[in-house]
Design a protein around this motif. Structure first.
Motif, PDB file in Angstrom:
ATOM      1  N   TYR A  73       1.018  -1.332   0.057  1.00  0.00           N
ATOM      2  CA  TYR A  73       0.035   0.034   0.088  1.00  0.00           C
ATOM      3  C   TYR A  73       0.786   1.322   0.065  1.00  0.00           C
ATOM      4  O   TYR A  73       0.559   2.260  -0.652  1.00  0.00           O
ATOM      5  CB  TYR A  73      -0.822   0.079   1.320  1.00  0.00           C
ATOM      6  N   ASP A  76       2.392   1.615  -3.441  1.00  0.00           N
ATOM      7  CA  ASP A  76       1.241   2.240  -4.288  1.00  0.00           C
ATOM      8  C   ASP A  76       1.334   3.933  -4.241  1.00  0.00           C
ATOM      9  O   ASP A  76       1.016   4.340  -5.377  1.00  0.00           O
ATOM     10  CB  ASP A  76      -0.101   1.498  -3.858  1.00  0.00           C
ATOM     11  N   TRP A  77       1.231   4.243  -3.027  1.00  0.00           N
ATOM     12  CA  TRP A  77       1.247   5.809  -3.116  1.00  0.00           C
ATOM     13  C   TRP A  77       2.341   6.476  -3.449  1.00  0.00           C
ATOM     14  O   TRP A  77       2.353   7.251  -4.192  1.00  0.00           O
ATOM     15  CB  TRP A  77       0.973   6.151  -1.527  1.00  0.00           C
ATOM     16  N   ARG A  81      -0.082   4.701  -7.892  1.00  0.00           N
ATOM     17  CA  ARG A  81      -0.845   3.807  -8.195  1.00  0.00           C
ATOM     18  C   ARG A  81      -2.178   3.681  -7.711  1.00  0.00           C
ATOM     19  O   ARG A  81      -3.005   3.176  -7.954  1.00  0.00           O
ATOM     20  CB  ARG A  81      -0.216   2.632  -8.361  1.00  0.00           C
ATOM     21  N   GLY A  82      -2.214   4.250  -6.382  1.00  0.00           N
ATOM     22  CA  GLY A  82      -3.138   3.884  -5.597  1.00  0.00           C
ATOM     23  C   GLY A  82      -2.895   4.639  -4.242  1.00  0.00           C
ATOM     24  O   GLY A  82      -2.275   4.767  -3.905  1.00  0.00           O
ATOM     25  N   HIS A  84      -4.640   3.579   0.027  1.00  0.00           N
ATOM     26  CA  HIS A  84      -5.343   2.499   0.885  1.00  0.00           C
ATOM     27  C   HIS A  84      -5.510   3.181   2.288  1.00  0.00           C
ATOM     28  O   HIS A  84      -4.442   3.864   2.887  1.00  0.00           O
ATOM     29  CB  HIS A  84      -4.679   1.156   0.866  1.00  0.00           C
ATOM     30  N   ALA A  99     -10.380   2.035  -0.391  1.00  0.00           N
ATOM     31  CA  ALA A  99      -9.020   2.577  -1.244  1.00  0.00           C
ATOM     32  C   ALA A  99      -9.291   2.873  -2.610  1.00  0.00           C
ATOM     33  O   ALA A  99     -10.518   2.812  -3.004  1.00  0.00           O
ATOM     34  CB  ALA A  99      -8.649   1.178  -1.339  1.00  0.00           C
ATOM     35  N   THR A 100      -8.418   3.929  -3.250  1.00  0.00           N
ATOM     36  CA  THR A 100      -8.786   3.997  -4.596  1.00  0.00           C
ATOM     37  C   THR A 100      -7.470   3.615  -5.290  1.00  0.00           C
ATOM     38  O   THR A 100      -6.283   3.765  -4.857  1.00  0.00           O
ATOM     39  CB  THR A 100      -8.883   5.595  -4.831  1.00  0.00           C
ATOM     40  N   ARG A 101      -7.706   2.822  -6.537  1.00  0.00           N
ATOM     41  CA  ARG A 101      -6.409   2.149  -6.995  1.00  0.00           C
ATOM     42  C   ARG A 101      -6.654   2.295  -8.413  1.00  0.00           C
ATOM     43  O   ARG A 101      -7.646   2.792  -8.986  1.00  0.00           O
ATOM     44  CB  ARG A 101      -6.249   0.876  -6.540  1.00  0.00           C
ATOM     45  N   GLY A 102      -5.523   1.924  -9.345  1.00  0.00           N
ATOM     46  CA  GLY A 102      -5.731   1.632 -10.640  1.00  0.00           C
ATOM     47  C   GLY A 102      -5.878   3.162 -11.305  1.00  0.00           C
ATOM     48  O   GLY A 102      -6.335   3.521 -12.201  1.00  0.00           O
ATOM     49  N   TRP A 103      -5.094   4.104 -10.677  1.00  0.00           N
ATOM     50  CA  TRP A 103      -4.970   5.323 -11.123  1.00  0.00           C
ATOM     51  C   TRP A 103      -4.505   5.473 -12.490  1.00  0.00           C
ATOM     52  O   TRP A 103      -3.474   5.238 -12.833  1.00  0.00           O
ATOM     53  CB  TRP A 103      -4.040   6.100 -10.097  1.00  0.00           C
ATOM     54  N   ALA A 110      -9.836   6.550 -11.620  1.00  0.00           N
ATOM     55  CA  ALA A 110      -9.587   5.794 -10.716  1.00  0.00           C
ATOM     56  C   ALA A 110     -10.709   4.930 -10.186  1.00  0.00           C
ATOM     57  O   ALA A 110     -11.944   5.055 -10.272  1.00  0.00           O
ATOM     58  CB  ALA A 110      -8.915   6.421  -9.478  1.00  0.00           C
TER      59      ALA A 110
END
Length: 194
Positions: A73, A76-77, A81-82, A84, A99-103, A110
């Motif tokens: 996580y 990802d930040w 990328r996302g 959490h 979460a927000t992902r798949g930026w 997203a």
């Protein structure tokens, strides 16, 4: 990597990675905060719940595994990328995950995902968290479109999406595998007012 786009990206690269992941206030006195190592027992415990297991087939097997997820996580930040968050009360009690992902910064799109523990269900916790995340993602970051999907059999998640202003756009047929086989998935989305 060089991008050959005819239009500028909706969100400039590097906008978020150079700053710490924020803590987001939500209605009902809730806070969305980055996961901390001390949250590992609560996170692992949540995945023992039958409803969370029903809708989430990727599950941690130990606290050490949870800590690996928390490291992922943070990456990802850092790599944009996302993001959490733990959904918590002021006393730090973990009520869920969002979460927000798949930026996709080029198009400003997203995905959103969430779950809440049994004690937090039916009290608007997930809806408050989705609304707070949506405001941050659209108004502060600049995402244009946020989307989420859930099994067509997950009526509670459908209510959360609808109450949070995510319109049902359609059904993705046989789009996900759950423990009991393939499920059709509802696709919801919210578009930023321009």
């Amino acid at each position: 990597m060089t991008r050959d786009l005819s239009t500028p990206p909706v969100i400039p690269s590097g906008l978020l990675a150079d700053s710490p992941q924020p803590v987001l206030p939500a209605a009902q006195g809730l806070l969305l905060r980055p996961w901390e190592p001390g949250d590992a027992p609560a996170f692992l415990s949540a995945y023992q719940d039958d409803e969370i297991r029903r809708w989430h087939t990727r599950r941690p097997s130990s606290e050490a595994h949870v800590l690996e997820w928390f490291d992922e996580y943070r990456r990802d930040w850092a790599t944009e990328r996302g993001a959490h968050w733990a959904i918590t009360r002021g006393d730090g009690e973990v009520l869920g995950r969002i979460a927000t992902r798949g930026w996709n910064f080029d198009d400003g799109i997203a995905g959103v995902a969430y779950w809440v523990v049994p004690a937090a269900r039916g009290a608007g916790v997930a809806t408050c968290a989705v609304q707070a995340l949506t405001v941050w993602a659209m108004e502060e970051v600049g995402f244009h479109r946020l989307y989420l999907d859930h099994s067509t059999r997950n009526h509670a998640s459908c209510r959360v999406a609808t109450k949070s202003g995510y319109l049902l756009e359609g059904t993705k047929r046989s789009a996900a595998v759950h423990d009991d086989g393939r499920h059709d998935m509802h696709l919801h989305a919210r578009i930023r007012d321009v």
